[in-house]
Each structure stands twice: as structure tokens, then as C-alpha cells.
Motif scaffolding. Structure first.
Motif, mmCIF file in Angstrom:
data_model
loop_
_atom_site.group_PDB
_atom_site.id
_atom_site.type_symbol
_atom_site.label_atom_id
_atom_site.label_comp_id
_atom_site.label_asym_id
_atom_site.label_seq_id
_atom_site.Cartn_x
_atom_site.Cartn_y
_atom_site.Cartn_z
ATOM 1 N N GLN A 119 75.864 -104.012 -36.836
ATOM 2 C CA GLN A 119 75.264 -103.702 -38.132
ATOM 3 C C GLN A 119 76.316 -103.183 -39.096
ATOM 4 O O GLN A 119 76.347 -103.576 -40.268
ATOM 5 C CB GLN A 119 74.146 -102.674 -37.959
ATOM 6 C CG GLN A 119 72.916 -103.271 -37.326
ATOM 7 C CD GLN A 119 71.752 -102.314 -37.362
ATOM 8 O OE1 GLN A 119 71.647 -101.403 -36.565
ATOM 9 N NE2 GLN A 119 70.869 -102.518 -38.323
ATOM 10 N N GLY A 126 69.901 -105.553 -41.797
ATOM 11 C CA GLY A 126 68.617 -105.904 -41.203
ATOM 12 C C GLY A 126 68.670 -107.233 -40.481
ATOM 13 O O GLY A 126 68.136 -107.392 -39.381
ATOM 14 N N HIS A 164 62.422 -104.636 -36.637
ATOM 15 C CA HIS A 164 62.110 -104.494 -35.209
ATOM 16 C C HIS A 164 60.953 -105.407 -34.823
ATOM 17 O O HIS A 164 60.975 -106.040 -33.769
ATOM 18 C CB HIS A 164 61.770 -103.043 -34.882
ATOM 19 C CG HIS A 164 61.767 -102.749 -33.415
ATOM 20 N ND1 HIS A 164 62.912 -102.656 -32.667
ATOM 21 C CD2 HIS A 164 60.755 -102.567 -32.535
ATOM 22 C CE1 HIS A 164 62.607 -102.407 -31.408
ATOM 23 N NE2 HIS A 164 61.301 -102.353 -31.295
ATOM 24 N N TYR A 183 70.735 -95.778 -37.255
ATOM 25 C CA TYR A 183 69.737 -95.139 -38.104
ATOM 26 C C TYR A 183 70.358 -94.538 -39.356
ATOM 27 O O TYR A 183 69.764 -94.558 -40.421
ATOM 28 C CB TYR A 183 68.975 -94.058 -37.334
ATOM 29 C CG TYR A 183 67.738 -93.608 -38.059
ATOM 30 C CD1 TYR A 183 66.622 -94.432 -38.112
ATOM 31 C CD2 TYR A 183 67.698 -92.389 -38.727
ATOM 32 C CE1 TYR A 183 65.489 -94.045 -38.798
ATOM 33 C CE2 TYR A 183 66.562 -91.987 -39.411
ATOM 34 C CZ TYR A 183 65.460 -92.817 -39.448
ATOM 35 O OH TYR A 183 64.342 -92.430 -40.123
ATOM 36 N N LEU A 193 70.817 -97.180 -41.826
ATOM 37 C CA LEU A 193 69.516 -97.501 -42.407
ATOM 38 C C LEU A 193 69.178 -96.554 -43.544
ATOM 39 O O LEU A 193 68.844 -96.970 -44.663
ATOM 40 C CB LEU A 193 68.457 -97.411 -41.308
ATOM 41 C CG LEU A 193 67.007 -97.561 -41.733
ATOM 42 C CD1 LEU A 193 66.779 -98.925 -42.344
ATOM 43 C CD2 LEU A 193 66.101 -97.360 -40.532
ATOM 44 N N TYR A 244 70.372 -107.009 -37.205
ATOM 45 C CA TYR A 244 69.476 -106.417 -36.206
ATOM 46 C C TYR A 244 68.687 -107.512 -35.493
ATOM 47 O O TYR A 244 68.659 -107.598 -34.265
ATOM 48 C CB TYR A 244 68.543 -105.447 -36.917
ATOM 49 C CG TYR A 244 67.701 -104.543 -36.050
ATOM 50 C CD1 TYR A 244 68.068 -103.229 -35.832
ATOM 51 C CD2 TYR A 244 66.494 -104.981 -35.498
ATOM 52 C CE1 TYR A 244 67.280 -102.372 -35.077
ATOM 53 C CE2 TYR A 244 65.700 -104.133 -34.738
ATOM 54 C CZ TYR A 244 66.102 -102.830 -34.537
ATOM 55 O OH TYR A 244 65.313 -101.998 -33.788
ATOM 56 N N TRP A 300 62.856 -100.394 -40.851
ATOM 57 C CA TRP A 300 63.104 -100.456 -39.415
ATOM 58 C C TRP A 300 61.984 -101.219 -38.710
ATOM 59 O O TRP A 300 62.229 -102.134 -37.901
ATOM 60 C CB TRP A 300 63.226 -99.046 -38.857
ATOM 61 C CG TRP A 300 63.714 -98.991 -37.437
ATOM 62 C CD1 TRP A 300 64.234 -100.029 -36.722
ATOM 63 C CD2 TRP A 300 63.737 -97.853 -36.571
ATOM 64 N NE1 TRP A 300 64.579 -99.606 -35.462
ATOM 65 C CE2 TRP A 300 64.280 -98.273 -35.352
ATOM 66 C CE3 TRP A 300 63.347 -96.521 -36.711
ATOM 67 C CZ2 TRP A 300 64.453 -97.409 -34.262
ATOM 68 C CZ3 TRP A 300 63.524 -95.653 -35.639
ATOM 69 C CH2 TRP A 300 64.066 -96.090 -34.438
ATOM 70 N N ARG A 319 60.139 -94.302 -30.210
ATOM 71 C CA ARG A 319 61.155 -94.147 -31.246
ATOM 72 C C ARG A 319 60.606 -93.374 -32.410
ATOM 73 O O ARG A 319 61.334 -92.723 -33.134
ATOM 74 C CB ARG A 319 61.625 -95.531 -31.725
ATOM 75 C CG ARG A 319 62.971 -95.939 -31.189
ATOM 76 C CD ARG A 319 62.964 -95.986 -29.708
ATOM 77 N NE ARG A 319 64.299 -96.134 -29.135
ATOM 78 C CZ ARG A 319 64.518 -96.287 -27.843
ATOM 79 N NH1 ARG A 319 63.525 -96.284 -26.987
ATOM 80 N NH2 ARG A 319 65.750 -96.420 -27.390
#
Lengths: 202, 202
Positions: A88, A106, A172, A144, A147, A109, A168, B182
Motif C-alpha cells: 500500500q 485501496g 475489505h 491503518y 488510511l 489492498y 476500509w 477488527r
DNA sequence: CTCGAAATGTTTACAGTGACAACATATGGC
DNA sequence: GCCATATGTTGTCACTGTAAACATTTCGAG
């Protein structure tokens, strides 16, 4: 699919290479072998004996380096998160930061999930070790932080916490849906979907 | 035989109740017992023997109704999808349809994941049976149709395919992140996040 | 009703798994 | 050089999914 052979023969990366009884750095070798197996056979259920055989060591030798299988899997999961974070960061830099960089993050990811399905799944399925506070330089936090950094730029007026969670969850979800074959991997589509909330078509 | 019991004693829903050798409707009983176990012990790895004991039957008896463990899990997963679809439909109706109903549908998705973590995970982790075309009245399609219906109202100007994927990925991501610890389950937060893209605060 | 075929359930057994205990060997500090 | 300690091995155990052979029940045809 056959059952035998294939032994990857991943030894420690140098160290001593004693040749006989002692392995040099077994812990690292086992993790490397584990990552290789995860990268190759998606569904194949990573077993201790197979792993030990890959490394050329007796099955119970692994217990000198990991309390149990769970611990071994935790180590693999950790490495997965670290790699995800690295990819990332790389994507962010390559896109020159800003909103474009955020979107690239993103997409990276989701791409990681697609490229390393077993590792990605393992990384996120592992139970959080409880003592998972905000410190500790393990990969998850790196991701994170990126992010949080990007979300401010992309959606200036919105509560950053909500926006971060949104971003996220979105990537995800895409990642998991691709892993579970609910949808097809399609980078353009992913970019489009991510762009829906987080502006900047570019 | 039959000295001990202790078993949960989930029998078929009536049928014959022969009492001895034959069970009446073992297949249904096994699935019911499986759902119960999934609902109770999250991490507990659902084993064939335990399941057979719950139903009060020998372990290998299950093989008269399912080719192997995978098939049994597939059946459980299917039931999970069916329930998810039902809950979403219910939420949609209760909210009176429209954009509010659409949001309620998304929240129901996440709530289901939170309430039945093992079943939700199982339902989505199972490999798609290949012949998963657009027909067949199994639960997954019900849910997806609801999604498509709602997305048009919530985001009139957007390509419905993109919007639908966005919405699905968003709630699925929230669900998985909650399952994997999470993030925490917080219905208000979920509503807020979902509302970010799909307007209508109410 | 009778009787045999098919359906359903049981017992036994086997290969594979994670894990523990007891034992063997190498390494490194004194 | 020597011994404590780390590391690796062999043997074993309980448990798992599942195949094979056997037992019982159910059901349809004569």
C-alpha cells in the motif's frame, strides 16, 4: 492432486547451514515455506508435517520455535499484514500521494487479496491477540495510518473516523467477495466502485 | 444401546419417529444440530462425530445423507444464505421500503453477521458450486435481487451495477471486519457509514 | 400377505492430524 | 575442555474424516 514430492526445499537464508542436526534459522525457514505453500495451493490446508518436510526437518521440531500451530499461523498472518502495508505504501508513493494515492492504496489492498488469497484470508481471520494496542510496529497499523492520512484529503467535510471505516470496509468487502468467488477480479471495476464515494475519477 | 444420551436430542420435525434404527428425517436433524452448534460455539470446529452424537446416531450414518463433510457444510451454508435473505426482506418491509428500507437491508446484513458469526462466515466461505447461474431459488439470489431493487432508488444517477457492488462490498466488509474483531459491532456506526454513500440520514 | 431389493444405520478399521514425553545432539559461555 | 541449554528426533496418543462389511428397517411387486 498427487500427494507427494514437490518438496519446496526452502532452507534458511544462509546463516550457518550446519548441514546436519541444526538448521541455522529454522523459524525463518518455516515461515518462508509456509508463505510459499500459501501462495501456491489456495485451498490446501497447510499442515505441520508437510511444512516440516518442506524444510527438511522432523515434524515436532517446529515446536521448538512455535508453541503450537496457532502461533505459527499467527506469524504467517503477521507477515501477510506487513506485506500488505508495504504494497500500500508503495502504491501511494507511485501515485504521487493525494487523492489519487489514496485510491491507489485501496486498489492495492484488493489486488493483494486477489494475488495472495490464502495469505490475505489467513491474515485477517486470525484472532486479534488481545494486546493489540495502538503501538507496536506490526504491519496492520502501518496500513491503518495510511488510511487515516488519505481519508482526510479525499473527503474533507466528513468525520474522518466514519470516512476511514467506510473506506476500509469497502475495500475489505471487495477483497473478501473476490476471494470467495462472489465477484470477479477486475481492477477497473474496483477503481470505479472505490471512486463512487471517494471522488477523483483519475 | 442408548444408555447415555446427554445429546441435544434434535430430532426430525415429526416424520415417523420410529424410535430405534431409523431416525425419521436424519438429514434435517443433522442440519438443525449443525446450525445450533454454529450458533453456540463460534470458534469450535464443527466435527462430524460431535454432530452425529448430538443427533444420537453413529458417526458414519451421516454418509447416507451427505457424500462427505464438505457437502454437509454446503447444506449449512445454504441455509445460512436463506436466513440472511429472509432477514433482509423482513427489514425492508419493516422500514417501509424505499431508501430507508434499502439502508435497513444493509444493516440487517451486518447484524446477521454479528449475531451468527460462524454461520455467516461459513455461508460465504464455501466455494461456489460452479453451476451458480442466475436462476435457482436459493437464498443468495433473493438477497441480491433486493439489493438491485434498492440501489436504483438510493442512487438514481449511477450505474446500478456499480452501485450495487459498492453497497454489497460495503456491508460485507463491515460484516467481515466485525467478525474478525477488527472493529466493534455498533449499529449506529454501521448506519452512519452506510449512509455516507447512500443518502438519507433517516 | 410375503418376500426380496433398496434405504438407512452400525461396527470396525485405517490413514492422517496436532501434540506431548523421552531421548539425542550440537552450541556457546565459563 | 566441559557442561548447561538450545535445538532436533523418535515414539506415541487421542482425534478426525471416511471407506468396507455387516445389520436392520421399509417398501413395492407378486
Amino acid at each position: 492432486m498427487a500427494g507427494k514430492d514437490n518438496s519446496v526445499n526452502i532452507k534458511g537464508d544462509g546463516a550457518k547451514a550446519t548441514g546436519a542436526y541444526h538448521h541455522g534459522d529454522l523459524r525463518a525457514a518455516v515461515i518462508a515455506a509456509g508463505l510459499t505453500r500459501l501462495a501456491e495451493g489456495d485451498g490446501a490446508e497447510l499442515g505441520l508435517r508437510a511444512l516440516a518436510r518442506d524444510v527438511g526437518v522432523s515434524a515436532t521440531a517446529l515446536y521448538r520455535h512455535f508453541p503450537d500451530k496457532e502461533a505459527l499461523l499467527d506469524a504467517l498472518a503477521d507477515e501477510g499484514l506487513r506485506r500488505l502495508g508495504a504494497l500500500q505504501a508503495q502504491a501511494w508513493l507511485k501515485a504521487g500521494g493525494g487523492v489519487a494515492g489514496f485510491k491507489a492504496t485501496g486498489i492495492a489492498y484488493v489486488r493483494f487479496a486477489h494475488d495472495e488469497p490464502a495469505l490475505f484470508r489467513l491474515s485477517f481471520t486470525r484472532q486479534m491477540p488481545e494486546r493489540y494496542t495502538k503501538d507496536a510496529g506490526d504491519g496492520g497499523e502501518v496500513a491503518y495510518n495510511l488510511l487515516r492520512a488519505g481519508v482526510g484529503e479525499a473527503l474533507p467535510g466528513v468525520d474522518p473516523d466514519t470516512a476511514a471505516l467506510h473506506a476500509w470496509a469497502l475495500v475489505h468487502g471487495l477483497a473478501m467477495l473476490i476471494l470467495d468467488r462472489r465477484i470477479e477480479w477486475d481492477e477497473a471495476k474496483v477503481a470505479e466502485v472505490v471512486g463512487l464515494t471517494f471522488g477523483g475519477v483519475g
